[in-house]
Structures are given as structure tokens and as C-alpha cells.
Design a protein around this motif. Structure first.
Motif, PDB file in Angstrom:
ATOM      1  N   ARG A  91      -6.255   3.862  -3.905  1.00 44.45           N
ATOM      2  CA  ARG A  91      -5.128   3.578  -4.788  1.00 44.45           C
ATOM      3  C   ARG A  91      -4.002   3.016  -3.941  1.00 44.45           C
ATOM      4  N   MET A  92      -3.293   2.076  -4.509  1.00 43.94           N
ATOM      5  CA  MET A  92      -2.162   1.456  -3.813  1.00 43.94           C
ATOM      6  C   MET A  92      -0.886   2.129  -4.307  1.00 43.94           C
ATOM      7  N   ASN A  93      -0.017   2.512  -3.360  1.00 45.53           N
ATOM      8  CA  ASN A  93       1.270   3.047  -3.784  1.00 45.53           C
ATOM      9  C   ASN A  93       2.254   1.896  -3.975  1.00 45.53           C
ATOM     10  N   LYS A  94       3.474   2.219  -4.368  1.00 42.93           N
ATOM     11  CA  LYS A  94       4.446   1.160  -4.682  1.00 42.93           C
ATOM     12  C   LYS A  94       4.837   0.330  -3.464  1.00 42.93           C
ATOM     13  N   ASN A  95       4.582   0.859  -2.263  1.00 41.98           N
ATOM     14  CA  ASN A  95       4.860   0.106  -1.034  1.00 41.98           C
ATOM     15  C   ASN A  95       3.679  -0.766  -0.611  1.00 41.98           C
ATOM     16  N   GLY A  96       2.578  -0.706  -1.373  1.00 42.84           N
ATOM     17  CA  GLY A  96       1.397  -1.488  -1.031  1.00 42.84           C
ATOM     18  C   GLY A  96       0.465  -0.800  -0.050  1.00 42.84           C
ATOM     19  N   ASP A  97       0.760   0.465   0.290  1.00 39.84           N
ATOM     20  CA  ASP A  97      -0.118   1.210   1.188  1.00 39.84           C
ATOM     21  C   ASP A  97      -1.378   1.626   0.436  1.00 39.84           C
ATOM     22  N   ILE A  98      -2.492   1.638   1.128  1.00 44.91           N
ATOM     23  CA  ILE A  98      -3.768   2.046   0.545  1.00 44.91           C
ATOM     24  C   ILE A  98      -3.967   3.526   0.839  1.00 44.91           C
ATOM     25  N   LEU A  99      -4.111   4.306  -0.223  1.00 42.15           N
ATOM     26  CA  LEU A  99      -4.326   5.746  -0.088  1.00 42.15           C
ATOM     27  C   LEU A  99      -5.748   6.066  -0.508  1.00 42.15           C
ATOM     28  N   ASP A 100      -6.449   6.851   0.317  1.00 42.31           N
ATOM     29  CA  ASP A 100      -7.828   7.184  -0.023  1.00 42.31           C
ATOM     30  C   ASP A 100      -7.909   8.486  -0.813  1.00 42.31           C
ATOM     31  N   HIS A 101      -8.865   8.510  -1.723  1.00 43.65           N
ATOM     32  CA  HIS A 101      -9.150   9.660  -2.575  1.00 43.65           C
ATOM     33  C   HIS A 101     -10.661   9.856  -2.609  1.00 43.65           C
ATOM     34  N   PRO A 102     -11.120  11.078  -2.786  1.00 41.52           N
ATOM     35  CA  PRO A 102     -12.576  11.255  -2.904  1.00 41.52           C
ATOM     36  C   PRO A 102     -13.124  10.371  -4.026  1.00 41.52           C
ATOM     37  N   PHE A 103     -14.269   9.755  -3.779  1.00 44.19           N
ATOM     38  CA  PHE A 103     -14.863   8.902  -4.798  1.00 44.19           C
ATOM     39  C   PHE A 103     -15.313   9.762  -5.973  1.00 44.19           C
ATOM     40  N   ASP A 104     -14.918   9.383  -7.156  1.00 45.43           N
ATOM     41  CA  ASP A 104     -15.314  10.047  -8.396  1.00 45.43           C
ATOM     42  C   ASP A 104     -15.483   8.961  -9.444  1.00 45.43           C
ATOM     43  N   TYR A 105     -16.682   8.850  -9.970  1.00 39.56           N
ATOM     44  CA  TYR A 105     -16.986   7.800 -10.936  1.00 39.56           C
ATOM     45  C   TYR A 105     -16.080   7.850 -12.166  1.00 39.56           C
ATOM     46  N   LYS A 106     -15.592   9.022 -12.498  1.00 43.18           N
ATOM     47  CA  LYS A 106     -14.759   9.174 -13.706  1.00 43.18           C
ATOM     48  C   LYS A 106     -13.313   8.739 -13.478  1.00 43.18           C
ATOM     49  N   GLU A 107     -12.947   8.487 -12.234  1.00 46.90           N
ATOM     50  CA  GLU A 107     -11.580   8.093 -11.907  1.00 46.90           C
ATOM     51  C   GLU A 107     -11.450   6.569 -11.832  1.00 46.90           C
ATOM     52  N   ASP A 108     -10.258   6.082 -12.122  1.00 46.21           N
ATOM     53  CA  ASP A 108      -9.965   4.664 -11.937  1.00 46.21           C
ATOM     54  C   ASP A 108      -9.332   4.470 -10.568  1.00 46.21           C
ATOM     55  N   PHE A 109      -9.753   3.436  -9.875  1.00 42.39           N
ATOM     56  CA  PHE A 109      -9.229   3.130  -8.554  1.00 42.39           C
ATOM     57  C   PHE A 109      -8.816   1.668  -8.493  1.00 42.39           C
ATOM     58  N   ASP A 110      -7.943   1.377  -7.547  1.00 44.49           N
ATOM     59  CA  ASP A 110      -7.542  -0.015  -7.304  1.00 44.49           C
ATOM     60  C   ASP A 110      -8.571  -0.738  -6.442  1.00 44.49           C
ATOM     61  N   GLY A 111      -9.372   0.020  -5.730  1.00 44.99           N
ATOM     62  CA  GLY A 111     -10.395  -0.532  -4.849  1.00 44.99           C
ATOM     63  C   GLY A 111     -11.157   0.607  -4.206  1.00 44.99           C
ATOM     64  N   PHE A 112     -11.832   0.295  -3.107  1.00 44.06           N
ATOM     65  CA  PHE A 112     -12.684   1.288  -2.458  1.00 44.06           C
ATOM     66  C   PHE A 112     -12.610   1.116  -0.942  1.00 44.06           C
ATOM     67  N   LEU A 113     -12.842   2.218  -0.248  1.00 43.46           N
ATOM     68  CA  LEU A 113     -12.873   2.239   1.209  1.00 43.46           C
ATOM     69  C   LEU A 113     -14.204   2.820   1.643  1.00 43.46           C
ATOM     70  N   ILE A 114     -14.826   2.192   2.629  1.00 44.51           N
ATOM     71  CA  ILE A 114     -16.030   2.764   3.210  1.00 44.51           C
ATOM     72  C   ILE A 114     -15.909   2.742   4.723  1.00 44.51           C
ATOM     73  N   LYS A 115     -16.477   3.786   5.323  1.00 42.07           N
ATOM     74  CA  LYS A 115     -16.469   3.900   6.780  1.00 42.07           C
ATOM     75  C   LYS A 115     -17.795   4.491   7.213  1.00 42.07           C
ATOM     76  N   ARG A 116     -18.374   3.889   8.236  1.00 44.10           N
ATOM     77  CA  ARG A 116     -19.650   4.391   8.755  1.00 44.10           C
ATOM     78  C   ARG A 116     -19.450   5.796   9.304  1.00 44.10           C
ATOM     79  N   LYS A 117     -20.419   6.660   9.015  1.00 46.22           N
ATOM     80  CA  LYS A 117     -20.350   8.053   9.494  1.00 46.22           C
ATOM     81  C   LYS A 117     -20.594   8.106  10.984  1.00 46.22           C
TER      82      LYS A 117
END
Length: 155
Positions: free
Chosen positions: A129-155
Motif C-alpha cells: 500500500r502506498m501512503n500519502k507520501n508515496g512510500d510503499i508499505l508492506d502488509h501480509p498478503f491476503d487475497y481478500k484485501e485490496d492492495f496498490d501493488g505487491f512486493l516479493i523477496k527471495r527467501k
């Protein structure tokens, strides 16, 4: 993703991938481009049809066109495969991606959801999710939630 994928040609730095979609309208050149952002180890994934601007004499990615070639699963599987390849070269990279509109972002969310078990073996996956400053904030992925985009990182 457990779908047929296209062979992609990659640049020597593994940041640019080109492949051809073959479907109902014929062959269409596609490109995936990973570009570094102003945040350390955060890369933006740009993807779309590869077009040529005759006026400026340069190629560009058209991420708003609807190709309609009937091979969306193969195309998305190919894009996902580039993320595996890219993060092998850049293991500390976090990839941010979103659709050019809400419909495409939801398409990506569905693709993640349908392939979550497989993708989660290699990647940590977050909703963004993007905050009003344009920063990207990560949230646990949940199909029922709406997101502005997605982040992935190799384990």
C-alpha cells in the motif's frame, strides 16, 4: 507457476527480459524490465508489449495495452519466471509490481493467490500500500484485501 512459459532472452545484467507471446492474434513481443528505485535493493518490475516509437527512434514498454492474444497464463508464468532469474542474480532485491490499473492489479492478485503455495517456496510475498507520501508499505498478503501493488523477496 505450473503453466507453460515462453523462452525469454535476458540481458547480461539480468534486468531486461524479452519474449514472444504466440496466440490468437499472432506473435507479440513482450518485455520485462527491472529498474532500481531510490530505495536500497528495491526494484520496480515493468512489463508489457514492446513497441517502437518512430518519432523518438526508441523502444518502450506499453503496459496499458490489452493484447488479447489468449495466452495470459503463459505470459504471467513467463514474467514470474523472470523474477526467479532476476533474484538469483540479485538475491537481496525486493521486487515491487502493480498493474497499470486496478483491474490488472487484481489480475496479479488472483495469479499470486492461485499459485501462492508454489511461489511461497521461494519468495516472501506481501501486499503493498502506498501512503500519502508515496512510500510503499508492506502488509501480509491476503487475497481478500485490496492492495496498490505487491512486493516479493527471495527467501
Amino acid at each position: 507457476m505450473n503453466y507453460t512459459k515462453y523462452d525469454a532472452n535476458k540481458s547480461t545484467d539480468s534486468k531486461l527480459f524479452r519474449f514472444t507471446s504466440s496466440g490468437t492474434i499472432g506473435d507479440v513481443s513482450k518485455m520485462v524490465h527491472y529498474t532500481v528505485t531510490d530505495k536500497t535493493d528495491l526494484y520496480n518490475l515493468a512489463f508489457g508489449d514492446l513497441k517502437y516509437d518512430k518519432e523518438n527512434e526508441q523502444y518502450f514498454i506499453d503496459d496499458e495495452i490489452v493484447t488479447g492474444n489468449g495466452d495470459i497464463r503463459e505470459v504471467l508464468a513467463t514474467v514470474a519466471h523472470t523474477a526467479y532469474d532476476f533474484t538469483q542474480t540479485y538475491p537481496n532485491a525486493t521486487i515491487f509490481f502493480r498493474g497499470s490499473d486496478k483491474r490488472r492489479t487484481n489480475l496479479y492478485k488472483r495469479a499470486i493467490h492461485l499459485n501462492l503455495n508454489e511461489l511461497s517456496k521461494t519468495f516472501n510475498i506481501f501486499g503493498a500500500r502506498m501512503n500519502k507520501n508515496g512510500d510503499i508499505l508492506d502488509h501480509p498478503f491476503d487475497y481478500k484485501e485490496d492492495f496498490d501493488g505487491f512486493l516479493i523477496k527471495r527467501k
